[in-house]
Enzyme design. Structure first.
Site, PDB file in Angstrom:
ATOM      1  N   TRP A 229      -6.048 -12.291  11.485  1.00 54.75           N
ATOM      2  CA  TRP A 229      -6.037 -13.230  12.606  1.00 54.75           C
ATOM      3  C   TRP A 229      -5.024 -12.855  13.686  1.00 54.75           C
ATOM      4  O   TRP A 229      -5.062 -13.405  14.780  1.00 54.75           O
ATOM      5  CB  TRP A 229      -5.711 -14.650  12.099  1.00 54.75           C
ATOM      6  CG  TRP A 229      -4.496 -14.701  11.226  1.00 54.75           C
ATOM      7  CD1 TRP A 229      -4.477 -14.700   9.858  1.00 54.75           C
ATOM      8  CD2 TRP A 229      -3.123 -14.698  11.636  1.00 54.75           C
ATOM      9  NE1 TRP A 229      -3.179 -14.700   9.405  1.00 54.75           N
ATOM     10  CE2 TRP A 229      -2.330 -14.702  10.471  1.00 54.75           C
ATOM     11  CE3 TRP A 229      -2.484 -14.712  12.881  1.00 54.75           C
ATOM     12  CZ2 TRP A 229      -0.935 -14.703  10.516  1.00 54.75           C
ATOM     13  CZ3 TRP A 229      -1.093 -14.708  12.921  1.00 54.75           C
ATOM     14  CH2 TRP A 229      -0.335 -14.709  11.752  1.00 54.75           C
ATOM     15  N   ASN A 230      -4.093 -11.933  13.395  1.00 54.48           N
ATOM     16  CA  ASN A 230      -2.997 -11.740  14.358  1.00 54.48           C
ATOM     17  C   ASN A 230      -3.418 -10.985  15.622  1.00 54.48           C
ATOM     18  O   ASN A 230      -2.834 -11.178  16.690  1.00 54.48           O
ATOM     19  CB  ASN A 230      -1.766 -11.103  13.696  1.00 54.48           C
ATOM     20  CG  ASN A 230      -2.024  -9.731  13.124  1.00 54.48           C
ATOM     21  OD1 ASN A 230      -3.176  -9.329  12.954  1.00 54.48           O
ATOM     22  ND2 ASN A 230      -0.970  -9.008  12.812  1.00 54.48           N
TER      23      ASN A 230
ATOM     24  N   LYS B 163     -16.363  -9.311   8.469  1.00 58.28           N
ATOM     25  CA  LYS B 163     -15.923 -10.706   8.422  1.00 58.28           C
ATOM     26  C   LYS B 163     -14.530 -10.805   9.033  1.00 58.28           C
ATOM     27  O   LYS B 163     -13.574 -10.267   8.490  1.00 58.28           O
ATOM     28  CB  LYS B 163     -15.868 -11.223   6.975  1.00 58.28           C
ATOM     29  CG  LYS B 163     -15.613 -12.714   6.917  1.00 58.28           C
ATOM     30  CD  LYS B 163     -15.118 -13.192   5.569  1.00 58.28           C
ATOM     31  CE  LYS B 163     -13.672 -12.963   5.325  1.00 58.28           C
ATOM     32  NZ  LYS B 163     -12.730 -13.687   6.222  1.00 58.28           N
ATOM     33  N   PRO B 164     -14.442 -11.497  10.174  1.00 59.49           N
ATOM     34  CA  PRO B 164     -13.109 -11.722  10.747  1.00 59.49           C
ATOM     35  C   PRO B 164     -12.371 -12.801   9.965  1.00 59.49           C
ATOM     36  O   PRO B 164     -12.964 -13.525   9.171  1.00 59.49           O
ATOM     37  CB  PRO B 164     -13.421 -12.201  12.173  1.00 59.49           C
ATOM     38  CG  PRO B 164     -14.804 -12.760  12.101  1.00 59.49           C
ATOM     39  CD  PRO B 164     -15.522 -12.058  10.983  1.00 59.49           C
TER      40      PRO B 164
ATOM     41  N   GLY C  11      -4.392  -6.613   6.469  1.00 64.14           N
ATOM     42  CA  GLY C  11      -3.929  -7.922   5.997  1.00 64.14           C
ATOM     43  C   GLY C  11      -2.837  -7.745   4.963  1.00 64.14           C
ATOM     44  O   GLY C  11      -2.128  -6.733   4.966  1.00 64.14           O
ATOM     45  N   SER C  12      -2.744  -8.695   4.075  1.00 62.73           N
ATOM     46  CA  SER C  12      -1.606  -8.689   3.142  1.00 62.73           C
ATOM     47  C   SER C  12      -1.808  -7.673   2.014  1.00 62.73           C
ATOM     48  O   SER C  12      -2.937  -7.320   1.655  1.00 62.73           O
ATOM     49  CB  SER C  12      -1.434 -10.085   2.541  1.00 62.73           C
ATOM     50  OG  SER C  12      -2.470 -10.328   1.620  1.00 62.73           O
TER      51      SER C  12
ATOM     52  N   GLU D 212      -4.619  -1.331   5.595  1.00 68.64           N
ATOM     53  CA  GLU D 212      -3.432  -1.435   6.463  1.00 68.64           C
ATOM     54  C   GLU D 212      -2.773  -2.751   6.103  1.00 68.64           C
ATOM     55  O   GLU D 212      -3.229  -3.824   6.489  1.00 68.64           O
ATOM     56  CB  GLU D 212      -3.898  -1.375   7.922  1.00 68.64           C
ATOM     57  CG  GLU D 212      -2.798  -0.978   8.874  1.00 68.64           C
ATOM     58  CD  GLU D 212      -2.310  -2.150   9.664  1.00 68.64           C
ATOM     59  OE1 GLU D 212      -1.332  -2.783   9.196  1.00 68.64           O
ATOM     60  OE2 GLU D 212      -2.887  -2.441  10.721  1.00 68.64           O
ATOM     61  N   LEU D 213      -1.699  -2.661   5.304  1.00 71.83           N
ATOM     62  CA  LEU D 213      -1.193  -3.867   4.620  1.00 71.83           C
ATOM     63  C   LEU D 213       0.169  -4.285   5.148  1.00 71.83           C
ATOM     64  O   LEU D 213       0.590  -3.879   6.220  1.00 71.83           O
ATOM     65  CB  LEU D 213      -1.172  -3.593   3.116  1.00 71.83           C
ATOM     66  CG  LEU D 213      -2.508  -3.074   2.539  1.00 71.83           C
ATOM     67  CD1 LEU D 213      -2.391  -2.761   1.070  1.00 71.83           C
ATOM     68  CD2 LEU D 213      -3.640  -4.062   2.797  1.00 71.83           C
TER      69      LEU D 213
ATOM     70  N   CYS E 128       2.262  -6.608  11.718  1.00 75.63           N
ATOM     71  CA  CYS E 128       2.681  -5.886  10.500  1.00 75.63           C
ATOM     72  C   CYS E 128       3.778  -4.885  10.807  1.00 75.63           C
ATOM     73  O   CYS E 128       4.459  -4.437   9.890  1.00 75.63           O
ATOM     74  CB  CYS E 128       1.495  -5.135   9.910  1.00 75.63           C
ATOM     75  SG  CYS E 128       0.176  -6.217   9.432  1.00 75.63           S
TER      76      CYS E 128
ATOM     77  N   GLU F 296       8.193 -10.134   4.028  1.00 76.25           N
ATOM     78  CA  GLU F 296       7.873 -10.033   5.457  1.00 76.25           C
ATOM     79  C   GLU F 296       7.845 -11.461   6.025  1.00 76.25           C
ATOM     80  O   GLU F 296       7.053 -12.290   5.575  1.00 76.25           O
ATOM     81  CB  GLU F 296       6.489  -9.389   5.551  1.00 76.25           C
ATOM     82  CG  GLU F 296       6.075  -8.939   6.896  1.00 76.25           C
ATOM     83  CD  GLU F 296       4.678  -8.304   6.855  1.00 76.25           C
ATOM     84  OE1 GLU F 296       3.896  -8.590   5.926  1.00 76.25           O
ATOM     85  OE2 GLU F 296       4.386  -7.532   7.776  1.00 76.25           O
TER      86      GLU F 296
END
Ligand code: SIN
Length: 490
Positions: A158-159, A182-183, A238-239, A260-261, A294, A392
């Site tokens: 979402w960022n 899927k967003p 995401g996470s 990409e975490l 991130c 984080e």
């Protein structure tokens, strides 16, 4: 700020599957809200397993024809998509600000940033080279050619509701892959508008399929993709926790993954640094998107001899930040995305204070502005036993640590399971080279706080994931190498 678009049809409430806008099979819907006010912006399809399966069927049906298109044709479609994104930039920025909360100036920047990936991969589409392998045996020719990996599942955060999806879908389409996507549940409106523009640009039916889903339903939808052998690749931002889940669940069909975490970026200021430049770099890196990226510096290490001076310079800049809703043209920091994000930021600041940190600036909920506003904050005398050191924060909090030597700070910087970004400021060229090599991170900002670019490889090491996005390397994640050995040539 109201939901008023120049092109009203950009507000899509349904899924795009096989080139058609359709409701979820169950007819279920969920509300998308504005984090600045909590008001409902629109309700969208709440998709589940059956919708995910329909999207994969459509992507599978379209795959052969898309793969066989000339790279130049795919590039042409991507270029038209790029043009349409820029033509509709103001509407897209409005959607970003409304559903994500960032100031309009940042949303406009995000549209340009996301579009740059589409333009970049339009060019890269025509540069997918193979090799003729020079040695071998007589009478044989050995060739390596690159082929699209197959159906790609793109799952985005979402960022950056536009940029993250653009930098996944553009290389996939350039490579000749079809996509199911899927967003994030909080920000589907921008992604659906982007999909509509892709459709308008001539992306054929079924090549790009997108569905929206609430958190619970989303797990069901994505779960269907993870178990479906036709989906060959998953790309996710995401996470780390979700990244590990995706890796585990897709192991059964051995999918290729790009992850990409999370990060826990160190930002190091050596005593020989240009302090003004270091403060400017920190402001850009830390407070972009209200600290919700991130690659935001999470731990700021300042050498003891310049600690006080640096803290004062930083405090002056942070106190001057304008916190306001996106509707205010002077806004520099908007709301956090939701109550969970607020709770985490407050918990980190409270924990640091309880364990001895001092609040130089901020450190409070800005209740008068709304439920999701947290003041830009500078904490001093932060130590390693505090939550801000190991988790984080993902918010507008700058914790300052003191260090004495280069050896010490490199050990501290690398003492984390994460390795996405790291930054440092120095004017000593030998130190610049040494520290660049020693920092354990996929991306290093050396005297620079703004590192992201469509031309550069973006991605992490350790538990920040694997794979690279953007740059000439970014296409490789969507390609496989086929070796062709041709005999009877003599
Ligand atoms: C991210 O926060 O995941 C991406 C940030 C960027 O592209 O700069």
């Amino acid at each position: 700020m109201e939901l008023r678009l120049k092109r009203e049809e950009l507000l899509r409430r349904q899924n795009l599957i096989g080139g058609e806008w359709i409701d979820a099979v169950t007819g279920s819907r969920y509300a998308v809200t504005n984090p600045a006010t909590g008001s409902v912006l629109a309700d969208v399809a709440n998709s589940g397993q059956a919708d995910a399966r329909a999207a994969t069927d459509a992507a599978n049906y379209a795959a052969k024809e898309w793969k066989e298109r000339l790279p130049r044709e795919r590039a042409g479609i991507l270029r038209r998509w790029h043009t349409l994104i820029l033509e509709n930039a103001e509407d897209l920025a409005t959607l970003i600000s409304l559903e994500q909360g960032k100031p309009m100036s940042e949303s406009r920047g995000e549209v340009a940033y996301g579009a740059s990936y589409v333009a970049w991969f339009a060019d890269e589409a025509t540069r997918i080279y193979g090799d003729i392998i020079p040695q071998g045996q007589r009478g044989k020719q050995m060739r390596a050619i690159k082929e699209p990996i197959g159906i790609v599942a793109a799952i985005t955060p979402w960022n950056f509701p536009l940029a993250m999806i653009a930098r996944k879908i553009a290389p996939a389409l350039a490579a000749g892959c079809t996509v199911v996507s899927k967003p994030a549940e909080d920000t589907p409106l921008t992604a659906l508008a982007l999909a509509m523009l892709a459709n308008d640009a001539g992306v054929p039916p079924g090549v790009l399929n997108m569905l929206s889903a609430s958190r619970d339903q989303g797990i069901e939808a994505v779960g269907d993709w993870l178990g479906d052998a036709r989906v060959q690749k998953v790309t996710f931002t995401g996470s780390t926790a979700v990244g590990k889940y995706l890796a585990r669940e897709s192991a059964g069909t051995l999918k290729k993954l790009s992850l990409e975490l999370g990060g826990n970026a160190p930002f190091i200021v050596f005593e020989d640094a240009d302090l003004e430049a270091a403060v400017a770099g920190l402001m850009a890196a830390k407070f972009r998107n209200g600290g919700q990226t991130c690659v935001c510096p999470n731990r700021i290490y300042v050498q003891a001899s310049v600690y006080q001076k640096f803290a004062e310079l930083l405090a002056a800049r942070v106190s001057a930040l304008k916190v306001a809703p996106a509707s205010d043209p002077l806004s520099q920091i908007g709301p956090l995305i939701n109550a969970k994000a607020m709770e985490k930021v407050a918990r980190h600041v409270d924990d640091a204070r309880r364990k001895g940190a001092s609040t130089l600036v901020g450190g409070m909920h800005l209740v008068d502005l709304g439920a999701n506003y947290y003041a830009p904050t500078v904490l001093t005398d932060v130590t390693n036993d505090m939550l801000v050191t190991c988790e984080e924060t993902f918010g507008p909090v700058a914790p300052l640590y003191r260090f004495e030597t280069e050896e010490e700070v490199i050990a501290l910087a690398n003492d984390t399971p994460f390795g996405l970004a790291a930054y440092f400021y120095t004017q000593d060229m030998r130190r610049a080279d040494r520290v660049s090599r020693r920092l354990e991170a996929g991306v290093v900002g050396l005297n620079e706080g703004a590192v992201a670019s469509e031309a550069a490889p973006f991605g992490g090491i350790k538990e920040s994931g694997y794979g690279r996005e953007g740059s000439k390397y970014g296409l490789d994640d969507y390609l496989t190498i086929k070796y062709i050995c041709q005999g009877s040539l003599d």
